[in-house]
Design a protein around this motif. Structure first.
Motif, PDB file in Angstrom:
ATOM      1  N   UNK A   1       0.786  -1.234   0.000  1.00 55.99           N
ATOM      2  CA  UNK A   1       0.000   0.000   0.000  1.00 55.99           C
ATOM      3  C   UNK A   1       0.814   1.278   0.000  1.00 55.99           C
ATOM      4  N   UNK A   2       2.121   1.190  -0.074  1.00 59.90           N
ATOM      5  CA  UNK A   2       2.943   2.386  -0.193  1.00 59.90           C
ATOM      6  C   UNK A   2       2.877   2.895  -1.625  1.00 59.90           C
ATOM      7  N   UNK A   3       2.878   4.203  -1.808  1.00 59.17           N
ATOM      8  CA  UNK A   3       2.883   4.790  -3.142  1.00 59.17           C
ATOM      9  C   UNK A   3       3.930   5.895  -3.190  1.00 59.17           C
ATOM     10  N   UNK A   4       4.385   6.191  -4.395  1.00 57.31           N
ATOM     11  CA  UNK A   4       5.376   7.238  -4.563  1.00 57.31           C
ATOM     12  C   UNK A   4       5.160   7.940  -5.892  1.00 57.31           C
ATOM     13  N   UNK A   5       5.412   9.255  -5.899  1.00 56.72           N
ATOM     14  CA  UNK A   5       5.324  10.067  -7.113  1.00 56.72           C
ATOM     15  C   UNK A   5       6.711  10.627  -7.414  1.00 56.72           C
ATOM     16  N   UNK A   6       7.202  10.379  -8.607  1.00 61.40           N
ATOM     17  CA  UNK A   6       8.491  10.902  -9.055  1.00 61.40           C
ATOM     18  C   UNK A   6       8.220  12.015 -10.055  1.00 61.40           C
ATOM     19  N   UNK A   7       8.504  13.251  -9.676  1.00 62.99           N
ATOM     20  CA  UNK A   7       8.204  14.427 -10.489  1.00 62.99           C
ATOM     21  C   UNK A   7       9.518  15.039 -10.965  1.00 62.99           C
ATOM     22  N   UNK A   8       9.833  14.852 -12.255  1.00 60.79           N
ATOM     23  CA  UNK A   8      11.086  15.346 -12.829  1.00 60.79           C
ATOM     24  C   UNK A   8      10.794  16.285 -13.993  1.00 60.79           C
ATOM     25  N   UNK A   9      11.226  17.537 -13.858  1.00 60.95           N
ATOM     26  CA  UNK A   9      11.047  18.522 -14.928  1.00 60.95           C
ATOM     27  C   UNK A   9      12.418  18.918 -15.457  1.00 60.95           C
ATOM     28  N   UNK A  10      12.659  18.664 -16.740  1.00 61.98           N
ATOM     29  CA  UNK A  10      13.963  18.920 -17.354  1.00 61.98           C
ATOM     30  C   UNK A  10      13.837  19.987 -18.428  1.00 61.98           C
ATOM     31  N   UNK A  11      14.789  20.918 -18.438  1.00 61.87           N
ATOM     32  CA  UNK A  11      14.829  21.978 -19.442  1.00 61.87           C
ATOM     33  C   UNK A  11      16.181  21.938 -20.148  1.00 61.87           C
ATOM     34  N   UNK A  12      16.157  22.004 -21.486  1.00 53.47           N
ATOM     35  CA  UNK A  12      17.365  21.896 -22.298  1.00 53.47           C
ATOM     36  C   UNK A  12      17.786  23.252 -22.855  1.00 53.47           C
ATOM     37  N   UNK A  13      19.114  23.454 -22.925  1.00 51.10           N
ATOM     38  CA  UNK A  13      19.678  24.704 -23.425  1.00 51.10           C
ATOM     39  C   UNK A  13      20.790  24.392 -24.422  1.00 51.10           C
ATOM     40  N   UNK A  14      20.978  25.329 -25.383  1.00 52.95           N
ATOM     41  CA  UNK A  14      21.952  25.102 -26.452  1.00 52.95           C
ATOM     42  C   UNK A  14      22.835  26.331 -26.649  1.00 52.95           C
ATOM     43  N   UNK A  15      23.528  26.367 -27.797  1.00 53.98           N
ATOM     44  CA  UNK A  15      24.552  27.376 -28.003  1.00 53.98           C
ATOM     45  C   UNK A  15      24.074  28.808 -28.070  1.00 53.98           C
ATOM     46  N   UNK A  16      22.785  29.030 -28.265  1.00 57.36           N
ATOM     47  CA  UNK A  16      22.278  30.399 -28.289  1.00 57.36           C
ATOM     48  C   UNK A  16      22.101  30.975 -26.891  1.00 57.36           C
ATOM     49  N   UNK A  17      22.373  30.175 -25.860  1.00 62.40           N
ATOM     50  CA  UNK A  17      22.315  30.644 -24.468  1.00 62.40           C
ATOM     51  C   UNK A  17      23.664  30.334 -23.804  1.00 62.40           C
ATOM     52  N   UNK A  18      24.705  31.092 -24.157  1.00 61.29           N
ATOM     53  CA  UNK A  18      26.064  30.779 -23.696  1.00 61.29           C
ATOM     54  C   UNK A  18      26.214  30.773 -22.182  1.00 61.29           C
ATOM     55  N   UNK A  19      25.393  31.533 -21.487  1.00 58.83           N
ATOM     56  CA  UNK A  19      25.501  31.540 -20.023  1.00 58.83           C
ATOM     57  C   UNK A  19      25.141  30.185 -19.432  1.00 58.83           C
ATOM     58  N   UNK A  20      24.320  29.424 -20.146  1.00 56.94           N
ATOM     59  CA  UNK A  20      23.950  28.093 -19.674  1.00 56.94           C
ATOM     60  C   UNK A  20      25.039  27.060 -19.964  1.00 56.94           C
ATOM     61  N   UNK A  21      25.977  27.404 -20.821  1.00 59.85           N
ATOM     62  CA  UNK A  21      27.045  26.479 -21.183  1.00 59.85           C
ATOM     63  C   UNK A  21      28.332  26.760 -20.417  1.00 59.85           C
ATOM     64  N   UNK A  22      28.315  27.758 -19.579  1.00 61.18           N
ATOM     65  CA  UNK A  22      29.487  28.145 -18.788  1.00 61.18           C
ATOM     66  C   UNK A  22      29.443  27.429 -17.445  1.00 61.18           C
ATOM     67  N   UNK A  23      30.388  26.522 -17.211  1.00 61.94           N
ATOM     68  CA  UNK A  23      30.368  25.741 -15.973  1.00 61.94           C
ATOM     69  C   UNK A  23      30.554  26.622 -14.742  1.00 61.94           C
ATOM     70  N   UNK A  24      31.068  27.827 -14.925  1.00 65.33           N
ATOM     71  CA  UNK A  24      31.251  28.734 -13.794  1.00 65.33           C
ATOM     72  C   UNK A  24      29.934  29.331 -13.304  1.00 65.33           C
ATOM     73  N   UNK A  25      28.865  29.137 -14.074  1.00 63.86           N
ATOM     74  CA  UNK A  25      27.565  29.681 -13.688  1.00 63.86           C
ATOM     75  C   UNK A  25      26.720  28.691 -12.897  1.00 63.86           C
ATOM     76  N   UNK A  26      27.296  27.531 -12.580  1.00 60.21           N
ATOM     77  CA  UNK A  26      26.572  26.528 -11.798  1.00 60.21           C
ATOM     78  C   UNK A  26      27.279  26.321 -10.459  1.00 60.21           C
ATOM     79  N   UNK A  27      26.499  26.061  -9.409  1.00 54.58           N
ATOM     80  CA  UNK A  27      27.114  25.929  -8.085  1.00 54.58           C
ATOM     81  C   UNK A  27      28.103  24.771  -8.013  1.00 54.58           C
ATOM     82  N   UNK A  28      29.373  25.077  -7.816  1.00 52.22           N
ATOM     83  CA  UNK A  28      30.440  24.101  -7.558  1.00 52.22           C
ATOM     84  C   UNK A  28      30.841  23.278  -8.781  1.00 52.22           C
ATOM     85  N   UNK A  29      30.282  23.532  -9.946  1.00 50.73           N
ATOM     86  CA  UNK A  29      30.597  22.671 -11.093  1.00 50.73           C
ATOM     87  C   UNK A  29      32.071  22.784 -11.484  1.00 50.73           C
TER      88      UNK A  29
END
Length: 333
Positions: free
Chosen positions: A299-327
């Motif tokens: 009788x146990x139930x679980x909900x897995x809610x995963x929302x993914x967003x993709x970014x490409x070369x027209x958004x260079x700030x998303x491709x800079x590893x320095x813009x992510x925490x600790x990357x």
């Protein structure tokens, strides 16, 4: 997002053990999810080839035609991501365990991935709320240290046939040895990497130089597994919207085995798989939102809610590893 879902399920399995002990005396027990900063919506992406030549099913299309369109679009979008030299994605997820509809335990987290040529940088932060952690740490002798809350940095490139994982966590067995990640007052992720475990992981497919095919999800998205679906074109923003359900009885055996092993529940099985995918009319993944449900004979139930967003070369700030925490500091050691 189903990939690497086992780690989050494992966290729930540990907490579930604790909750089961006290469930007999708790009539109403819910935890809140910490506030998190919402991810940025992706910008329209055209790699220079313009719109793809596809025939979207009409209003009178059969389910067979709609299923084929969704499967073809998914395959094309995955192939385009793999072929792209530079890309990134962000995942905002919450996994919620429910016991009898009375006890609800959400475990939120955030994931970030950047690929730059053959290099792949990946971060996963699992961050239970303070209320939940207060309960977990009150019984530290029962809690594996790596399952309380953790930050994980993973790196690989073409010179490696494996991935290197560096995992920092809140060591509930020996308080003070390590401090797991948390959200600060502004919703930013803060983590202490003083105590880190390093290990090798099996390499996944992510880039054009590799054999095999990139797949967004470990679930099989095909004509055979899609139960039903509907599609539309959002002309204002230039993307296809695909809403569909996958057959929970046709989950790949390896994924089902992983669910059961991670949750510690031998009868665990997926019960409903609701997927929403958007793909730019140029053939590139825009978003993928998965709501996957599983349950047990007990009788146990679980909900897995995963929302993914993709970014490409027209958004260079998303491709800079320095813009992510600790990357930059933790992924490429």
């Amino acid at each position: 997002m189903s990939r690497r879902v086992g780690k989050t399920v494992a966290v729930l399995a540990v907490i579930l053990t604790l909750v089961t002990i006290i469930a007999g005396v708790v009539k109403y027990f819910n935890f809140s999810v910490p506030e998190r900063e919402a991810p940025d919506l992706p910008a329209y992406y055209d790699n220079g080839n313009g719109e793809i030549d596809v025939d979207m099913p009409g209003e009178d299309a059969s389910q067979a035609e709609i299923k084929q369109f969704i499967a073809d679009l998914y395959n094309l979008a995955c192939a385009n991501y793999q072929a792209e030299d530079k890309a990134a994605f962000e995942v905002r997820y919450t996994t919620t365990m429910s016991i009898g509809g009375v006890i609800n335990i959400p475990v939120p987290g955030s994931r970030y991935c950047v690929k730059d040529g053959d290099k792949r940088y990946y971060l996963d932060f699992t961050i239970p709320g303070d209320e939940m952690m207060g309960m977990v740490t009150s019984l530290p002798q029962m809690v594996p240290p790596e399952s309380c809350q953790y930050a994980e940095a993973v790196y690989t490139d073409a010179t490696m046939d494996y991935m290197i994982s560096r995992k920092a966590y809140n060591d509930c067995v020996a308080p003070g040895k390590g401090v797991g990640p948390h959200f600060d007052d502004n919703g930013a992720i803060v983590a202490d990497w003083t105590y880190v475990e390093t290990k090798e992981l099996d390499k996944i497919v992510y880039a054009a130089y590799q054999d095999g095919e990139f797949r967004h999800t470990d679930h099989d998205v095909s004509v055979d597994t899609i139960l039903s679906g509907k599609v539309s074109y959002v002309e204002e923003y230039g993307y296809y919207l695909c809403e569909f359900e996958l057959d929970p009885n046709k989950v790949p055996q390896a994924l089902l085995d992983s669910l059961r092993e991670s949750s510690g529940q031998s009868t665990a099985k997926y019960t409903k798989l609701v997927q929403t995918m958007t793909v730019w009319d140029t053939g590139y993944l825009r978003t993928y939102h998965a709501l996957d449900y599983w349950g047990t004979d007990a009788g146990m139930t679980s909900e897995l809610d995963f929302e993914t967003l993709y970014y490409y070369g027209n958004e260079p700030e998303k491709l800079d590893i320095n813009n992510y925490p600790y990357m930059a500091e933790q992924c490429h050691k």
